[in-house]
Design a protein around this motif. Structure first.
Motif, PDB file in Angstrom:
ATOM      1  N   VAL A   9       0.758  -1.053   0.025  1.00 55.48           N
ATOM      2  CA  VAL A   9      -0.023  -0.027  -0.105  1.00 55.48           C
ATOM      3  C   VAL A   9       1.009   1.320   0.079  1.00 55.48           C
ATOM      4  O   VAL A   9       2.213   1.159   0.379  1.00 55.48           O
ATOM      5  N   ASP A  10       0.067   2.384  -0.181  1.00 55.04           N
ATOM      6  CA  ASP A  10       0.781   3.783   0.021  1.00 55.04           C
ATOM      7  C   ASP A  10       1.147   3.879   1.531  1.00 55.04           C
ATOM      8  O   ASP A  10       0.046   4.237   2.296  1.00 55.04           O
ATOM      9  N   GLY A  11       2.259   3.488   1.851  1.00 55.42           N
ATOM     10  CA  GLY A  11       2.357   3.757   3.629  1.00 55.42           C
ATOM     11  C   GLY A  11       2.296   4.853   4.118  1.00 55.42           C
ATOM     12  O   GLY A  11       2.014   4.986   5.295  1.00 55.42           O
ATOM     13  N   ARG A  12       2.411   6.022   3.341  1.00 53.61           N
ATOM     14  CA  ARG A  12       2.251   7.274   3.915  1.00 53.61           C
ATOM     15  C   ARG A  12       0.805   7.591   4.268  1.00 53.61           C
ATOM     16  O   ARG A  12       0.466   8.616   5.381  1.00 53.61           O
ATOM     17  N   HIS A  13      -0.177   6.760   3.938  1.00 54.20           N
ATOM     18  CA  HIS A  13      -1.611   7.030   4.443  1.00 54.20           C
ATOM     19  C   HIS A  13      -1.935   6.066   5.691  1.00 54.20           C
ATOM     20  O   HIS A  13      -3.101   6.260   5.886  1.00 54.20           O
ATOM     21  N   LEU A  14      -1.139   4.969   5.962  1.00 49.77           N
ATOM     22  CA  LEU A  14      -1.727   4.359   6.996  1.00 49.77           C
ATOM     23  C   LEU A  14      -1.717   5.228   8.327  1.00 49.77           C
ATOM     24  O   LEU A  14      -0.787   6.121   8.544  1.00 49.77           O
ATOM     25  N   VAL A  15      -2.542   4.960   9.074  1.00 54.01           N
ATOM     26  CA  VAL A  15      -2.755   5.386  10.545  1.00 54.01           C
ATOM     27  C   VAL A  15      -2.037   4.715  11.483  1.00 54.01           C
ATOM     28  O   VAL A  15      -2.704   3.427  11.726  1.00 54.01           O
ATOM     29  N   ALA A  16      -1.069   5.196  12.328  1.00 51.73           N
ATOM     30  CA  ALA A  16      -0.405   4.520  13.321  1.00 51.73           C
ATOM     31  C   ALA A  16      -1.404   4.409  14.343  1.00 51.73           C
ATOM     32  O   ALA A  16      -2.214   5.056  14.811  1.00 51.73           O
ATOM     33  N   VAL A  17      -1.211   3.057  15.191  1.00 43.95           N
ATOM     34  CA  VAL A  17      -1.935   2.989  16.324  1.00 43.95           C
ATOM     35  C   VAL A  17      -1.048   2.859  17.486  1.00 43.95           C
ATOM     36  O   VAL A  17      -0.015   2.268  17.469  1.00 43.95           O
ATOM     37  N   PRO A  18      -1.489   3.399  18.737  1.00 42.14           N
ATOM     38  CA  PRO A  18      -0.298   3.181  19.867  1.00 42.14           C
ATOM     39  C   PRO A  18      -0.302   1.803  20.273  1.00 42.14           C
ATOM     40  O   PRO A  18      -1.346   0.956  20.303  1.00 42.14           O
TER      41      PRO A  18
END
Length: 168
Positions: free
Chosen positions: A60-69
């Motif tokens: 995927v386009d990794g720039r758009h992934l949302v990090a989770v704590p």
């Protein structure tokens, strides 16, 4: 054979996202569903190689992934202004009841899709209970709080650090 539990590092953005079999735009595959939890396995420039809970992998386009704590605050973290989870739990129950009522009316034909969207537009709720731990979304303060049964502490916030509620 030993299996390990799936632990997401990111979620797919709210609108979903395209995916590819390889880090090559000429090899598209099935897009990923909105808010799907994934584990980021590798980065190659802007590309991200992700693993889904069912074992499926994609690029995927990794720039758009949302990090989770990954970890809740340490137990000795200072308590926040919300020391008792009962008020947040009551607000969550109320929001869920309002959402449930709207779903019932929609399913029963008493509401159309647009009326349902209007009735539920401002509802914000988030509750995760895992044994003695609880994560609650405080929609008033726009933050997630973590509780261990005795007190709550801020876990994540929608505010940048310099504009967080209660900041000097």
């Amino acid at each position: 054979m030993t299996t390990t539990a799936f632990g997401p590092t990111h979620v797919v953005p709210p609108l979903g996202m395209p995916a590819w079999e390889a880090p090559d735009p000429a090899r598209p595959t099935v897009p990923l569903d909105p808010l799907l939890p994934v584990r980021l396995l590798e980065r190659r420039g802007d590309w991200g190689h992700v693993l889904c809970a069912n074992g499926w992998q994609a690029w995927v386009d990794g720039r758009h992934l949302v990090a989770v704590p990954q970890d809740p605050p340490a137990p000795d973290a200072p308590p926040t202004a919300v020391a008792d989870p009962r008020s947040l739990l009551a607000r969550a129950e109320e929001a869920l009841a309002r959402y449930r009522a709207a779903v019932e009316e929609l399913a029963g034909g008493a509401l159309d899709g647009e009326s349902f969207r209007r009735r539920t537009r401002d509802l914000r709720i988030g509750v995760v209970v895992d044994g003695e731990s609880v994560w609650l979304y405080d929609s008033t303060e726009k933050r997630w709080v973590y509780g261990d049964g005795t007190r709550l502490s801020t876990y994540a916030t929608d505010h940048p650090p310099d504009t967080a509620p209660g900041a000097p």
